[in-house]
Design a protein around this motif. Structure first.
Motif, PDB file in Angstrom:
ATOM      1  N   LEU A 138     -24.692   7.094  35.436  1.00 17.60           N
ATOM      2  CA  LEU A 138     -24.840   5.722  35.932  1.00 17.60           C
ATOM      3  C   LEU A 138     -23.479   5.150  36.307  1.00 17.60           C
ATOM      4  O   LEU A 138     -23.331   4.473  37.330  1.00 17.60           O
ATOM      5  CB  LEU A 138     -25.515   4.849  34.876  1.00 17.60           C
ATOM      6  CG  LEU A 138     -25.656   3.370  35.233  1.00 17.60           C
ATOM      7  CD1 LEU A 138     -26.543   3.189  36.457  1.00 17.60           C
ATOM      8  CD2 LEU A 138     -26.205   2.566  34.051  1.00 17.60           C
ATOM      9  N   TRP A 139     -22.481   5.428  35.495  1.00 12.23           N
ATOM     10  CA  TRP A 139     -21.119   4.949  35.754  1.00 12.23           C
ATOM     11  C   TRP A 139     -20.623   5.442  37.115  1.00 12.23           C
ATOM     12  O   TRP A 139     -20.091   4.669  37.920  1.00 12.23           O
ATOM     13  CB  TRP A 139     -20.222   5.435  34.635  1.00 12.23           C
ATOM     14  CG  TRP A 139     -18.812   4.934  34.663  1.00 12.23           C
ATOM     15  CD1 TRP A 139     -17.721   5.555  35.190  1.00 12.23           C
ATOM     16  CD2 TRP A 139     -18.329   3.702  34.125  1.00 12.23           C
ATOM     17  NE1 TRP A 139     -16.598   4.790  35.010  1.00 12.23           N
ATOM     18  CE2 TRP A 139     -16.937   3.642  34.359  1.00 12.23           C
ATOM     19  CE3 TRP A 139     -18.937   2.635  33.466  1.00 12.23           C
ATOM     20  CZ2 TRP A 139     -16.145   2.574  33.956  1.00 12.23           C
ATOM     21  CZ3 TRP A 139     -18.151   1.568  33.058  1.00 12.23           C
ATOM     22  CH2 TRP A 139     -16.781   1.536  33.303  1.00 12.23           C
ATOM     23  N   GLU A 140     -20.808   6.722  37.362  1.00 15.13           N
ATOM     24  CA  GLU A 140     -20.336   7.291  38.628  1.00 15.13           C
ATOM     25  C   GLU A 140     -21.091   6.728  39.816  1.00 15.13           C
ATOM     26  O   GLU A 140     -20.513   6.515  40.890  1.00 15.13           O
ATOM     27  CB  GLU A 140     -20.470   8.817  38.578  1.00 15.13           C
ATOM     28  CG  GLU A 140     -19.488   9.471  37.605  1.00 15.13           C
ATOM     29  CD  GLU A 140     -19.725  10.967  37.470  1.00 15.13           C
ATOM     30  OE1 GLU A 140     -20.845  11.422  37.859  1.00 15.13           O
ATOM     31  OE2 GLU A 140     -18.817  11.678  36.990  1.00 15.13           O
ATOM     32  N   ARG A 141     -22.379   6.461  39.650  1.00 15.76           N
ATOM     33  CA  ARG A 141     -23.164   5.899  40.757  1.00 15.76           C
ATOM     34  C   ARG A 141     -22.730   4.473  41.072  1.00 15.76           C
ATOM     35  O   ARG A 141     -22.689   4.071  42.239  1.00 15.76           O
ATOM     36  CB  ARG A 141     -24.655   5.946  40.405  1.00 15.76           C
ATOM     37  CG  ARG A 141     -25.221   7.357  40.312  1.00 15.76           C
ATOM     38  CD  ARG A 141     -26.685   7.324  39.908  1.00 15.76           C
ATOM     39  NE  ARG A 141     -27.531   6.801  40.975  1.00 15.76           N
ATOM     40  CZ  ARG A 141     -28.817   6.510  40.817  1.00 15.76           C
ATOM     41  NH1 ARG A 141     -29.394   6.670  39.619  1.00 15.76           N
ATOM     42  NH2 ARG A 141     -29.528   6.042  41.833  1.00 15.76           N
ATOM     43  N   ILE A 142     -22.398   3.698  40.039  1.00 14.21           N
ATOM     44  CA  ILE A 142     -21.922   2.335  40.266  1.00 14.21           C
ATOM     45  C   ILE A 142     -20.562   2.360  40.964  1.00 14.21           C
ATOM     46  O   ILE A 142     -20.316   1.599  41.908  1.00 14.21           O
ATOM     47  CB  ILE A 142     -21.843   1.563  38.927  1.00 14.21           C
ATOM     48  CG1 ILE A 142     -23.255   1.314  38.382  1.00 14.21           C
ATOM     49  CG2 ILE A 142     -21.102   0.240  39.097  1.00 14.21           C
ATOM     50  CD1 ILE A 142     -23.280   0.721  36.989  1.00 14.21           C
TER      51      ILE A 142
ATOM     52  N   HIS B  26     -33.240   9.484  24.941  1.00 14.92           N
ATOM     53  CA  HIS B  26     -31.971  10.079  25.371  1.00 14.92           C
ATOM     54  C   HIS B  26     -31.160  10.613  24.195  1.00 14.92           C
ATOM     55  O   HIS B  26     -29.961  10.889  24.339  1.00 14.92           O
ATOM     56  CB  HIS B  26     -31.138   9.047  26.141  1.00 14.92           C
ATOM     57  CG  HIS B  26     -31.625   8.807  27.543  1.00 14.92           C
ATOM     58  ND1 HIS B  26     -32.752   8.061  27.816  1.00 14.92           N
ATOM     59  CD2 HIS B  26     -31.152   9.222  28.736  1.00 14.92           C
ATOM     60  CE1 HIS B  26     -32.939   8.015  29.124  1.00 14.92           C
ATOM     61  NE2 HIS B  26     -31.995   8.707  29.702  1.00 14.92           N
ATOM     62  N   ASP B  27     -31.820  10.751  23.029  1.00 16.40           N
ATOM     63  CA  ASP B  27     -31.194  11.329  21.828  1.00 16.40           C
ATOM     64  C   ASP B  27     -29.942  10.564  21.398  1.00 16.40           C
ATOM     65  O   ASP B  27     -28.983  11.146  20.874  1.00 16.40           O
ATOM     66  CB  ASP B  27     -30.840  12.810  22.051  1.00 16.40           C
ATOM     67  CG  ASP B  27     -32.073  13.664  22.297  1.00 16.40           C
ATOM     68  OD1 ASP B  27     -33.121  13.356  21.697  1.00 16.40           O
ATOM     69  OD2 ASP B  27     -31.995  14.624  23.088  1.00 16.40           O
TER      70      ASP B  27
ATOM     71  N   ILE C  99     -21.897   3.222  28.577  1.00 12.60           N
ATOM     72  CA  ILE C  99     -22.658   3.536  29.785  1.00 12.60           C
ATOM     73  C   ILE C  99     -22.691   5.052  30.002  1.00 12.60           C
ATOM     74  O   ILE C  99     -21.655   5.712  29.929  1.00 12.60           O
ATOM     75  CB  ILE C  99     -22.007   2.864  31.016  1.00 12.60           C
ATOM     76  CG1 ILE C  99     -21.939   1.345  30.819  1.00 12.60           C
ATOM     77  CG2 ILE C  99     -22.772   3.201  32.289  1.00 12.60           C
ATOM     78  CD1 ILE C  99     -23.267   0.655  30.803  1.00 12.60           C
ATOM     79  N   PRO C 100     -23.854   5.637  30.276  1.00 10.28           N
ATOM     80  CA  PRO C 100     -23.910   7.075  30.582  1.00 10.28           C
ATOM     81  C   PRO C 100     -23.056   7.404  31.809  1.00 10.28           C
ATOM     82  O   PRO C 100     -22.941   6.607  32.747  1.00 10.28           O
ATOM     83  CB  PRO C 100     -25.398   7.317  30.861  1.00 10.28           C
ATOM     84  CG  PRO C 100     -26.110   6.200  30.162  1.00 10.28           C
ATOM     85  CD  PRO C 100     -25.196   5.026  30.236  1.00 10.28           C
TER      86      PRO C 100
ATOM     87  N   ARG D 298     -17.402   4.077  27.909  1.00  7.03           N
ATOM     88  CA  ARG D 298     -17.403   3.292  29.145  1.00  7.03           C
ATOM     89  C   ARG D 298     -18.233   2.030  28.921  1.00  7.03           C
ATOM     90  O   ARG D 298     -19.414   2.116  28.620  1.00  7.03           O
ATOM     91  CB  ARG D 298     -17.983   4.125  30.298  1.00  7.03           C
ATOM     92  CG  ARG D 298     -17.143   5.338  30.663  1.00  7.03           C
ATOM     93  CD  ARG D 298     -17.903   6.292  31.587  1.00  7.03           C
ATOM     94  NE  ARG D 298     -19.043   6.903  30.906  1.00  7.03           N
ATOM     95  CZ  ARG D 298     -18.967   7.997  30.169  1.00  7.03           C
ATOM     96  NH1 ARG D 298     -17.814   8.628  30.024  1.00  7.03           N
ATOM     97  NH2 ARG D 298     -20.042   8.479  29.573  1.00  7.03           N
ATOM     98  N   ASP D 299     -17.590   0.877  29.097  1.00 10.18           N
ATOM     99  CA  ASP D 299     -18.266  -0.404  28.890  1.00 10.18           C
ATOM    100  C   ASP D 299     -18.289  -1.208  30.181  1.00 10.18           C
ATOM    101  O   ASP D 299     -17.321  -1.195  30.947  1.00 10.18           O
ATOM    102  CB  ASP D 299     -17.553  -1.221  27.813  1.00 10.18           C
ATOM    103  CG  ASP D 299     -17.761  -0.663  26.424  1.00 10.18           C
ATOM    104  OD1 ASP D 299     -18.548   0.287  26.285  1.00 10.18           O
ATOM    105  OD2 ASP D 299     -17.123  -1.161  25.478  1.00 10.18           O
TER     106      ASP D 299
END
Length: 959
Positions: free
Chosen positions: A400-404, A798-799, A396-397, A435-436
């Motif tokens: 996104l992880w921090e927002r969740i 996203h490369d 997980i980027p 991060r999964d």
């Protein structure tokens, strides 16, 4: 030498396979199924849980975990840690005792069973003579005291488990010291409790079930005091200074008894029925904890009024004028208090209440105002509502992880900020490489987001879809609201809630795009919700659209449940994933497949009637395709309509067997995939509709009748940018596979970004492939010119992946339950196939592409198929040549629900349910392995009884 090599045997490839593939079951996530016993070591700060299946699990700081399994598989009744040792004793329901140790072995430490022992009486004695009811590990660490049903207390030497017969405390010896007018022989039957004096290890308190309590002098082998209770005894607890003890009783009362040197017989200082005066349930366990300000904490289990609250599972905490009865939704197994373990301390000073209920672990912070719950870092109640589906997303980027996590933290404001109090040992496992997320869908319409990166499966965020719909329960109802004068002062705690407001809310499919933050979830009543992540609370209208999959065809009538009613107008949503559009399938059958393409802003969905495509940017239905066969009457009955009779199901099974023995011309329409009994519950899981034999079907691949039920059931959907019409131009496409072995391919015209809102997305059917054997299609995959699977949407942008090769010819891989077949594109001519069922006698249940990296070098990795069969085996098959690489037994073939729940990860790991509340994690890769590694302080006891500590590293690997 080449002449002597087996055909297809390549030594170089064999070495490479050893570097790539390795099977390990690494850790169990979730809450132990059917817990039966609880233990705690203040010295080690470790907690132990035993189960009805004979498992024992130790937990400390997050990441510190051990597991053992009794060979007998009997219920663990009691767990007792040996004081100041890394040892514990378990008592099973077959009356056997087992000594376990945490020991270093080969550079690692593990929980090992040292000895086992069964107490035996003299020849001809009844079983009750040695049936153990109470266990006391003495602080000398040399003996165990075992109380029995007969009233005898046996002394057993540690670690040899040798019975010291000369030190047995018999009922006759006890009765000699007690006046005859106060008791008789029956007073000393069944030892209910044994407690060592906190200040004098030579004295133990013996409690008999009929109310007699005796203080016994071990040195002089005599009773120094006796206490006569008027009610049946349940348990005992010493106060810290040893001047008093507390007894609790069957009638819901507890008594405080002084222990003076003057009187051999004492009366209770006070006798209290906290929830009287009406008849109350038994108080089965009690703590009396002292504090600096003089007010004690009185904490006990049970005691509720029988008539009105006899069905409640409660633990009460009384501190001065404060009193709360914590109300649990499942039966309380046991509890303990974490308090000061320093023997020099004058007060207990309790900090936390730890409760093991049948379905969850609850920890209460006793230091903070209001006594809030502590958010557990492990032992999550995965099944707080029954799990209906799972979805894993790797790598997980960070954004996104921090927002969740941020959205989840706003939901957890009612939890205590107290650090986790069970903190024994130190986790030294390396930080997870990525991060999964593991997403679980539930019967109550919720989706839970779990941190699956490491050993501890930790809840990050919970999403509820209920607000979109009108249900019987108001989501704003507060279960904990109490009136000021309400008595008893009950307060709901815990998250376990087995009841669903409406079974139609159940989540059946989940798809998360980790790059865009779009989430699609689909449910039991044909509802498909598309959501996006919002960091703030919001109030908006959810747009609605209907997809009529029957397309007004005549002769069909839906006999199942109705669709869910939706809320009109603005709906308020918490920060996190918020739905902005709802697509309602008609008929409202369970959604069986789901795909989301966030770059094209499209979502595809399928049911037992057909499939459709929806443009969630323009909020417009692109097309629907009905796949229903004229004989698919069962597909119109719905999951909640009725239960098929066993007779009918068996009759259809025999018809299927009979049909397989005659030529295809004489085939009769029959049950086919409907040969299993349907369950009349909320879940119409697609796996119930699969042919779930408990034994392999050894047969050749045979053509199935087109009249077999559920042939139109859409099993898989897949988006691909590939060559569909000709070899010179590639275009977006949607592929769908059905239960009848049909593959549909649609060309899509997606307008460029600058005209995306002005022009509609158009679709046109380009191909229809009918597999000759008509087996259900469980997977579709397109390989590019390098024979590499096409990247995920937005992955190249996203490369994080190479651009697909659009110069060479593409290939289509269709995976059915019975074979793998590769076609060339765009002509769709057969190129290669692997007949799995004909060769192995098994059928595919799950399939995914996994990337396997070499453990020897970072420069090499390859994509292979990970396949789970109905036998519970996992097979790894190479791409694009479809060669079987290796096979591992993973799940018992009888465990149909475990096989149905399995989910693979992108990097060769997987999860499956071993019980309704536990995931087993496994790894197929040598490179990706998640397992506990920890340091535990091991005591060394010298001759002068001083304890020294030394660190021992361990890898708590599961067998």
């Amino acid at each position: 030498m080449r002449r002597f090599l087996r055909p297809g045997h390549d030594p170089v490839r064999e070495r490479l396979k050893r570097d790539l593939f390795q099977f390990n079951k690494t850790v169990e996530h979730g809450f132990p199924h059917q817990p039966s016993a609880l233990g705690y070591s203040p010295f080690l700060r470790l907690m132990a849980i035993g189960t009805r299946s004979g498992a024992i699990k130790l937990y400390g700081a997050p990441g510190v975990e051990f597991m053992g399994l009794h060979e007998e598989n009997n219920t663990v009744m009691q767990i007792h840690f040996i004081p100041d040792q890394c040892q514990l004793v378990t008592l099973l329901d077959d009356n056997s005792l087992h000594l376990w140790s945490l020991k270093q072995h080969g550079g690692t430490s593990e929980l090992r069973e040292e000895r086992r022992f069964t107490l035996k009486g003299p020849p001809g004695s009844p079983p009750s003579a040695t049936q153990v009811t109470a266990v006391l590990p003495h602080s000398s660490r040399e003996v165990l005291y075992l109380g029995t049903e007969s009233g005898n207390i046996f002394v057993v030497e540690l670690p040899s488990f040798r019975v010291l017969e000369d030190r047995t405390i018999t009922p006759e010896a006890v009765l000699q010291r007690i006046p005859e007018d106060n008791c008789n022989r029956r007073s000393c039957e069944l030892v209910e409790a044994l407690r060592e004096h906190p200040k004098n290890p030579d004295h133990i308190l013996i409690g008999y079930s009929r109310g007699l309590i005796v203080l016994w002098d071990l040195q002089n082998n005599k009773a120094t005091h006796h206490f006569l209770g008027s009610q049946q005894l349940e348990n005992l607890y010493w106060q810290r200074d040893g001047s008093k003890f507390i007894s609790c009783h069957y009638d819901g009362s507890y008594s405080q008894w002084p222990v003076s040197s003057d009187n051999r017989q004492s009366e209770p200082l006070e006798n209290t029925v906290p929830y009287g005066p009406f008849p109350c349930k038994a108080i089965s366990k009690i703590y009396w904890q002292t504090t600096k300000n003089g007010l004690p904490y009185i904490i006990f289990q049970g005691g509720m009024p029988r008539a009105s609250y006899g069905d409640r599972h409660s633990i009460s905490v009384i501190y001065g004028s404060q009193q709360t009865a914590f109300d649990f939704t499942s039966r309380v197994i046991d509890f303990f208090i974490i308090f000061s373990s320093d023997p020099a301390a004058d007060f207990d000073d309790p900090s936390a209440l730890v409760v093991l209920a049948e379905e969850e672990l609850v920890v209460i912070d006793l230091k903070s105002a209001g006594w809030p719950a502590v958010h557990p870092p492990y032992l999550a109640s995965l099944h707080c509502s029954a799990i209906t589906c799972s979805h894993h997303v790797s790598n997980i980027p960070l954004k996104l992880w921090e927002r969740i996590i941020s959205a989840g933290s706003k939901q957890n404001i009612h939890y205590s900020s107290m650090p986790w109090p069970i903190d024994g040992g130190t986790n030294i496992a390396p930080d997870p490489p990525q991060r999964d997320l593991l997403l679980t869908g539930h019967e109550d319409g919720t989706v839970r987001f779990w941190d699956a990166s490491g050993v501890c499966l930790h809840l990050l965020y919970k999403l509820s879809t209920v607000r979109v719909f009108l249900t019987d329960a108001d989501p704003n109802d507060n279960m904990n609201t109490l009136g000021e004068d309400e008595w008893p002062p009950l307060r709901k705690v815990g998250t376990f809630d087995p009841y669903s407001d409406d079974p139609r809310l159940g989540i059946q499919k989940i798809y998360l795009c980790k790059y865009s933050g779009y989430l699609a979830v689909a449910g039991t009543a044909g509802q498909v919700l598309v959501m996006e992540l919002n960091d703030e609370d919001a109030e908006h209208v959810v747009d609605h659209a209907e997809a009529d999959l029957l397309q007004d065809q005549e002769g069909y009538r839906w006999k199942g449940h109705e669709k869910l009613k939706t809320r009109d107008g603005h709906v308020r949503f918490e920060a996190g994933f918020q739905p902005f559009v709802l697509v309602q399938c008609q008929p409202p059958a369970v959604v069986t497949s789901l795909a989301l393409h966030s770059e094209w802003k499209l979502v595809a969905f399928g049911t037992s009637h057909g499939f459709g495509l929806f443009d969630h940017q323009q909020k417009r239905l692109v097309f629907v395709k009905c796949t229903l066969h004229p004989s698919d009457q069962l597909a119109l009955e719905g999951p909640l309509s009725r239960v098929k009779s066993l007779k009918k199901s068996l009759r259809q099974s025999f018809r299927r067997i009979r049909r397989s023995r005659v030529s295809s011309r004489k085939r009769r329409g029959g049950g086919g995939n409907a040969s299993e009994v349907q369950e009349a519950n909320a879940k119409f899981d697609q796996d119930v509709l699969q042919e779930m034999e408990l034994a392999p079907v050894q047969r050749k691949i045979e053509a199935r009748s087109a009249e077999d039920s559920f042939t139109g059931f859409v099993r898989t959907l897949y988006f691909a940018d590939t060559f569909l019409r000709d070899s010179s131009r590639h275009c977006p496409s949607l592929w769908a596979g059905t239960n009848g072995g049909t593959v549909y391919a649609f060309c899509l015209r997606v307008p460029p970004a600058e005209r995306r809102m002005d022009e509609p997305v158009r679709a046109e059917q380009a191909k229809e492939i009918q597999l000759m054997h008509r087996a259900p299609v469980v997977g579709i995959l397109v390989l590019d010119g390098r024979s590499t699977p096409l990247p995920e949407p937005l992955e190249v942008a996203h490369d994080l992946s190479k651009s697909p090769d659009m110069q060479g010819s593409h290939q289509l891989l269709v995976v059915s339950e019975e074979q793998f077949k590769v076609f060339t594109l765009p002509k769709v001519s057969s190129k290669l196939k692997l007949k799995l069922t004909a060769l192995e006698g098994c059928r595919v249940r799950k399939v995914t592409v996994a990337n396997f990296g070499s453990c020897k070098t970072d420069d090499y990795s390859e994509n292979d198929l990970a396949v789970l069969t109905n036998l519970g085996d996992i097979q790894i098959i190479s791409l694009p040549f479809l060669k079987l690489q290796i096979r591992y037994p993973c799940i018992r073939k009888e465990d149909v629900s475990g096989i149905a729940s399995c989910v693979f990860t992108k990097y060769g790991q997987g999860f499956y349910l071993i019980s309704p509340s536990e995931f087993e994690r496994f790894s197929l890769s040598t490179k990706w392995l998640v397992e506990p590694r920890c340091i535990v302080d091991m005591p060394e006891v010298t001759s002068n009884n001083h304890v020294h500590k030394s660190g021992t590293e361990n890898a708590a690997r599961k067998s």
